[in-house]
Design a protein around this motif. Sequence first.
Motif, PDB file in Angstrom:
ATOM      1  N   MET A  60      28.597  29.234 -44.451  1.00 21.66           N
ATOM      2  CA  MET A  60      27.578  30.097 -44.271  1.00 21.66           C
ATOM      3  C   MET A  60      28.441  31.417 -43.745  1.00 21.66           C
ATOM      4  N   GLY A  61      27.485  32.614 -43.515  1.00 17.45           N
ATOM      5  CA  GLY A  61      27.848  33.935 -43.409  1.00 17.45           C
ATOM      6  C   GLY A  61      27.592  35.003 -44.392  1.00 17.45           C
ATOM      7  N   GLY A  62      27.504  36.198 -43.840  1.00 18.58           N
ATOM      8  CA  GLY A  62      27.196  37.273 -44.667  1.00 18.58           C
ATOM      9  C   GLY A  62      28.142  37.710 -45.862  1.00 18.58           C
ATOM     10  N   ALA A  99      43.104  16.298 -36.530  1.00 18.19           N
ATOM     11  CA  ALA A  99      44.030  17.494 -35.998  1.00 18.19           C
ATOM     12  C   ALA A  99      43.861  18.608 -37.019  1.00 18.19           C
ATOM     13  N   ILE A 100      43.863  18.441 -38.422  1.00 20.27           N
ATOM     14  CA  ILE A 100      43.759  19.316 -39.454  1.00 20.27           C
ATOM     15  C   ILE A 100      42.454  20.015 -39.345  1.00 20.27           C
ATOM     16  N   ILE A 101      41.327  19.295 -38.925  1.00 20.30           N
ATOM     17  CA  ILE A 101      39.853  20.014 -38.913  1.00 20.30           C
ATOM     18  C   ILE A 101      40.078  20.968 -37.803  1.00 20.30           C
ATOM     19  N   ALA A 102      40.619  20.526 -36.586  1.00 15.70           N
ATOM     20  CA  ALA A 102      40.984  21.511 -35.357  1.00 15.70           C
ATOM     21  C   ALA A 102      41.609  22.675 -35.872  1.00 15.70           C
ATOM     22  N   GLU A 103      42.800  22.536 -36.635  1.00 20.93           N
ATOM     23  CA  GLU A 103      43.349  23.564 -37.269  1.00 20.93           C
ATOM     24  C   GLU A 103      42.596  24.527 -38.029  1.00 20.93           C
ATOM     25  N   ILE A 104      41.652  23.888 -38.828  1.00 23.81           N
ATOM     26  CA  ILE A 104      41.083  24.628 -39.869  1.00 23.81           C
ATOM     27  C   ILE A 104      39.938  25.472 -38.975  1.00 23.81           C
ATOM     28  N   ASN A 105      39.369  24.947 -37.970  1.00 21.17           N
ATOM     29  CA  ASN A 105      38.562  25.720 -37.004  1.00 21.17           C
ATOM     30  C   ASN A 105      39.127  26.825 -36.614  1.00 21.17           C
ATOM     31  N   ASP A 106      40.458  26.622 -35.848  1.00 23.66           N
ATOM     32  CA  ASP A 106      41.014  27.810 -35.482  1.00 23.66           C
ATOM     33  C   ASP A 106      41.586  28.963 -36.051  1.00 23.66           C
ATOM     34  N   THR A 107      41.535  28.523 -37.554  1.00 21.63           N
ATOM     35  CA  THR A 107      41.922  29.404 -38.743  1.00 21.63           C
ATOM     36  C   THR A 107      40.692  30.366 -38.829  1.00 21.63           C
ATOM     37  N   VAL A 108      39.389  29.783 -39.132  1.00 19.41           N
ATOM     38  CA  VAL A 108      38.288  30.333 -39.563  1.00 19.41           C
ATOM     39  C   VAL A 108      37.744  31.243 -38.332  1.00 19.41           C
ATOM     40  N   CYS A 109      37.914  30.689 -37.033  1.00 16.45           N
ATOM     41  CA  CYS A 109      37.705  31.620 -35.805  1.00 16.45           C
ATOM     42  C   CYS A 109      38.473  32.819 -35.983  1.00 16.45           C
ATOM     43  N   ASN A 110      39.830  32.478 -36.093  1.00 18.50           N
ATOM     44  CA  ASN A 110      40.722  33.682 -35.891  1.00 18.50           C
ATOM     45  C   ASN A 110      40.235  34.699 -37.071  1.00 18.50           C
ATOM     46  N   GLN A 115      38.697  40.105 -38.882  1.00 24.64           N
ATOM     47  CA  GLN A 115      38.182  40.800 -40.279  1.00 24.64           C
ATOM     48  C   GLN A 115      36.889  40.740 -40.125  1.00 24.64           C
ATOM     49  N   PRO A 116      36.331  42.101 -39.911  1.00 16.01           N
ATOM     50  CA  PRO A 116      34.799  42.610 -39.652  1.00 16.01           C
ATOM     51  C   PRO A 116      33.961  41.875 -40.672  1.00 16.01           C
ATOM     52  N   GLU A 117      34.682  41.824 -41.992  1.00 14.86           N
ATOM     53  CA  GLU A 117      33.719  41.436 -43.200  1.00 14.86           C
ATOM     54  C   GLU A 117      33.440  40.122 -43.128  1.00 14.86           C
ATOM     55  N   LEU A 118      34.450  39.252 -42.374  1.00 19.63           N
ATOM     56  CA  LEU A 118      34.356  37.729 -42.259  1.00 19.63           C
ATOM     57  C   LEU A 118      33.619  37.291 -40.830  1.00 19.63           C
ATOM     58  N   LYS A 119      33.086  38.394 -40.144  1.00 16.23           N
ATOM     59  CA  LYS A 119      32.424  38.207 -38.807  1.00 16.23           C
ATOM     60  C   LYS A 119      31.234  36.957 -38.950  1.00 16.23           C
ATOM     61  N   GLY A 120      31.344  36.064 -38.117  1.00 16.44           N
ATOM     62  CA  GLY A 120      30.363  35.000 -38.089  1.00 16.44           C
ATOM     63  C   GLY A 120      30.094  33.972 -38.980  1.00 16.44           C
TER      64      GLY A 120
END
Length: 268
Positions: A60-62, A99-110, A115-120
């Motif tokens: 999900m996201g623009g 642990a991998i899921i927590a890592e994935i979440n950190d990557t997506v959030c960062n 990156q403005p085009e990936l915001k949200g």
Amino acid sequence: MDKPVCSSHIGKRPNHEDNFLIDGSYLSSDIQKRMSDKRCYFVNGASSSNIHLYAVSDGMGGHNAGEVASRICVERLSLAYNELQQSRSLKEAVTYLQAIIAEINDTVCNMSRKQPELKGMGATLVLLIAYKDEYALLNIGDSRAYYFSDSTITQITKDHTEGQRMLDLGLLTRKELSGFPARKNLNRYIGYNQNGYVLQADEYYPVLENGVVLLCSDGISDFLSNDQIVEILSAASNLEIAVSQLVDKAVSALNADNATAILIPLRR
């Protein structure tokens, strides 16, 4: 014996934000972009590994952000697949994947923050781990897992939506839910950004002996009733036909979403 099968379709949307994993196979960026011609992409997967991993992620996201988020999920899980084979128990495999899921979440959030085009951007994730004859399901968001056996279907996972929360609190009935505007709003998802929060999936350990597990995005579950799913699975002569019919039926709707389904036969 049928093998695990997957079908994924862009539906009537401009971008294909769904992705999936069958052991190590997923939709690459190039294939996602070629989905703009609305072609179905089909995988027939099987391997001799001791541990199998299947997942569906709905982005999900623009603009293209949703497809980036879902691809990050399955790419990282694919990289973890070989390491997962070293697990000595189902619980050890689940702990590793959390642990991998927590890592994935950190990557997506960062990435979303930098990156403005990936915001949200964000994604749902539902996955099945098969360890010998034991099974675990992990879920974040509103992609779902179902168990089909003896012409009966059971939803295993519970959605992380405001609609489900209202049902759990007894504030709405299922009949009233369709009129609740915020029913699809997610309260847990990949990309949830809160200081100090470590994202974890809900865990399920069902006893599954025969039949089929269905993993799907909400492009399936929002457009097909349980009765329609049962009718298709009961009538199809094999899983390849069944998975194609599930997706074809879902994307025939006027406002069809991206739709992805994996059917996994249970071996015991």
